[in-house]
Design a protein around this motif. Structure first.
Motif, PDB file in Angstrom:
ATOM      1  N   MET A 216       0.824  -1.210   0.000  1.00 16.03           N
ATOM      2  CA  MET A 216       0.000   0.000   0.000  1.00 16.03           C
ATOM      3  C   MET A 216       0.860   1.262   0.000  1.00 16.03           C
ATOM      4  N   TYR A 217       2.027   1.192   0.654  1.00 13.41           N
ATOM      5  CA  TYR A 217       2.897   2.371   0.640  1.00 13.41           C
ATOM      6  C   TYR A 217       3.399   2.664  -0.777  1.00 13.41           C
TER       7      TYR A 217
ATOM      8  N   ASP B  73       1.700   1.686  -3.502  1.00 14.07           N
ATOM      9  CA  ASP B  73       0.510   1.911  -4.323  1.00 14.07           C
ATOM     10  C   ASP B  73      -0.685   2.206  -3.423  1.00 14.07           C
ATOM     11  N   PRO B  74      -0.895   3.484  -3.056  1.00 14.60           N
ATOM     12  CA  PRO B  74      -1.978   3.832  -2.135  1.00 14.60           C
ATOM     13  C   PRO B  74      -3.367   3.453  -2.638  1.00 14.60           C
ATOM     14  N   SER B  75      -3.517   3.196  -3.941  1.00 14.95           N
ATOM     15  CA  SER B  75      -4.838   2.809  -4.453  1.00 14.95           C
ATOM     16  C   SER B  75      -5.281   1.456  -3.908  1.00 14.95           C
TER      17      SER B  75
ATOM     18  N   ALA C 241      -5.315   0.789  -0.788  1.00 13.82           N
ATOM     19  CA  ALA C 241      -5.908   1.044   0.534  1.00 13.82           C
ATOM     20  C   ALA C 241      -7.410   1.285   0.417  1.00 13.82           C
TER      21      ALA C 241
ATOM     22  N   PRO D  37      -8.098   6.682   2.520  1.00 14.70           N
ATOM     23  CA  PRO D  37      -6.887   7.469   2.268  1.00 14.70           C
ATOM     24  C   PRO D  37      -5.805   7.209   3.315  1.00 14.70           C
ATOM     25  N   LEU D  38      -4.558   7.089   2.843  1.00 17.10           N
ATOM     26  CA  LEU D  38      -3.439   6.880   3.745  1.00 17.10           C
ATOM     27  C   LEU D  38      -3.006   8.210   4.353  1.00 17.10           C
TER      28      LEU D  38
ATOM     29  N   ARG E  97       2.646   8.396   4.342  1.00 17.97           N
ATOM     30  CA  ARG E  97       3.101   8.154   2.967  1.00 17.97           C
ATOM     31  C   ARG E  97       4.581   7.797   2.970  1.00 17.97           C
TER      32      ARG E  97
ATOM     33  N   GLU F 243       6.333   5.923  -2.768  1.00 22.92           N
ATOM     34  CA  GLU F 243       4.990   5.962  -3.324  1.00 22.92           C
ATOM     35  C   GLU F 243       5.026   6.163  -4.841  1.00 22.92           C
TER      36      GLU F 243
END
Length: 342
Positions: free
Chosen positions: A151-152, A154-156, A158, A161-162, A165, A170
């Motif tokens: 997830m770090y 690719d935040p999508s 999650a 919202p992260l 970061r 990222e």
């Protein structure tokens, strides 16, 4: 056996290097790391695809404990070969730290960094506690740690919202591999559609079951459409069988020390291992090192081809614990010629 496996050829697969940066008796960590870079530079010239370094701690004979730093050192001293971890032991670290470290590496050496991950500690229990402090992970939360790490990058991934970061990290496309010596990571890698690297160099009996499980479990992903399996293998090559067998006694002494719980620096070869081990210890070593390939170039070629047919590997990662650096270079050179010519 399938038609494909019968006709799989060494010249059609990639070959790579696994390096533990061995510290030899009479040597130092500084000398070991210099030799690591020298081997990597030769490996790049000889056509090896990637150069991986392994995380181990509290080991007097291994200099690659600060794995990401050594990766940076090797990547800076080479230009085309991929460099990565084989592996980083994720339970020892906060996923954010690994995302930042490998995000930094990828930012410095774009398109050349691999992130191989293991779920074992790579050390003893006391050292694990020293590494992790108030973390209580025993590896059972590895899938959750892995997902947090991904997830770090690719935040999508999650669900919300992260707020934390990874910078750098990222948005970077760093290949993630799962490493294993049993079926756990094989199945997880298959389910996630990730490439898988199996440690046949010290767990030969589990090789075929783990590879089969990986392929059966595989689900296509945005990373891979079909399984990709790399197999680690000890290969010690020399110009004669006799010299190769003699050189291999350093590796045998190293594993003997692990069996006796007396790990140490890599020892020089000996003329007769029977003076050092008991029959029981010899049997244990032969079981653990059962997939090791030792011999002259022709013998190594034949055994590698047989191992390829048996495993249907997509890539071999060559490990060679050899005391003398020139002999180690010669071994990797002979192996590279096998893959190029056959």
């Amino acid at each position: 056996m399938s038609y494909l496996s019968q006709n799989k050829s060494l010249k059609n697969i990639r070959y790579s290097v696994l390096d533990l940066s061995p510290i030899v008796v009479g040597g130092s960590a500084a000398e070991s790391l210099q030799k690591t870079l020298n081997l990597a530079q030769h490996a790049e010239k000889w056509g090896y695809h990637r150069y991986w370094l392994a995380e181990h701690h509290n080991m007097q004979g291994i200099a690659s404990s600060a794995t990401s730093i050594v990766i940076s050192y090797v990547a800076n001293g080479t230009s085309t070969i991929r460099v990565g971890s084989g592996g980083v032991m994720l339970p020892n670290h906060a996923p954010l730290i690994i995302a930042e470290q490998f995000g930094t590496l990828e930012s410095l050496y774009p398109g050349r960094i691999d992130l191989g991950l293991g779920r074992a500690p790579g050390t003893d229990q006391l050292t694990s506690r020293a590494l992790r402090r108030d973390r209580r992970s025993d590896g059972s939360d590895f899938p959750e740690q892995l997902e947090e790490l991904r997830m770090y990058f690719d935040p999508s991934r999650a669900s919300e919202p992260l707020h934390v970061r990874a910078v750098p990290g990222e948005g970077l496309k760093i290949p993630i591999w799962l490493l294993g010596s049993s079926g756990y990571s094989a199945q997880l890698a298959g389910q996630l559609g990730l490439p898988f690297a199996f440690a046949s160099h010290f767990s030969p009996e589990n090789t075929l079951p783990a590879l089969s499980l990986y392929r059966r479990s595989f689900r296509p992903s945005s990373i891979l459409e079909k399984p990709y399996a790399m197999v680690g293998v000890n290969v010690i090559a020399a110009d004669t069988d006799e010299k190769a067998k003699w050189l291999a006694t350093s590796m045998q002494q190293q594993f003997l020390g692990l069996i006796r719980n007396t790990p140490g620096q890599l020892k020089p070869p000996v003329d007769n291992m029977d003076n050092l081990w008991s029959e029981y210890e010899k049997a244990l070593l032969q079981k653990q090192l059962g997939s090791s390939i030792v011999g002259n170039q022709e013998m190594v070629k034949d055994k590698l081809q047989h191992f390829l047919i048996e495993t249907m590997a997509d890539e071999f990662m060559i490990n060679a614990q050899i005391f003398n650096h020139d002999d180690r270079l010669r071994s990797f050179e002979l192996v590279s010629e096998i893959f190029k010519r056959h």
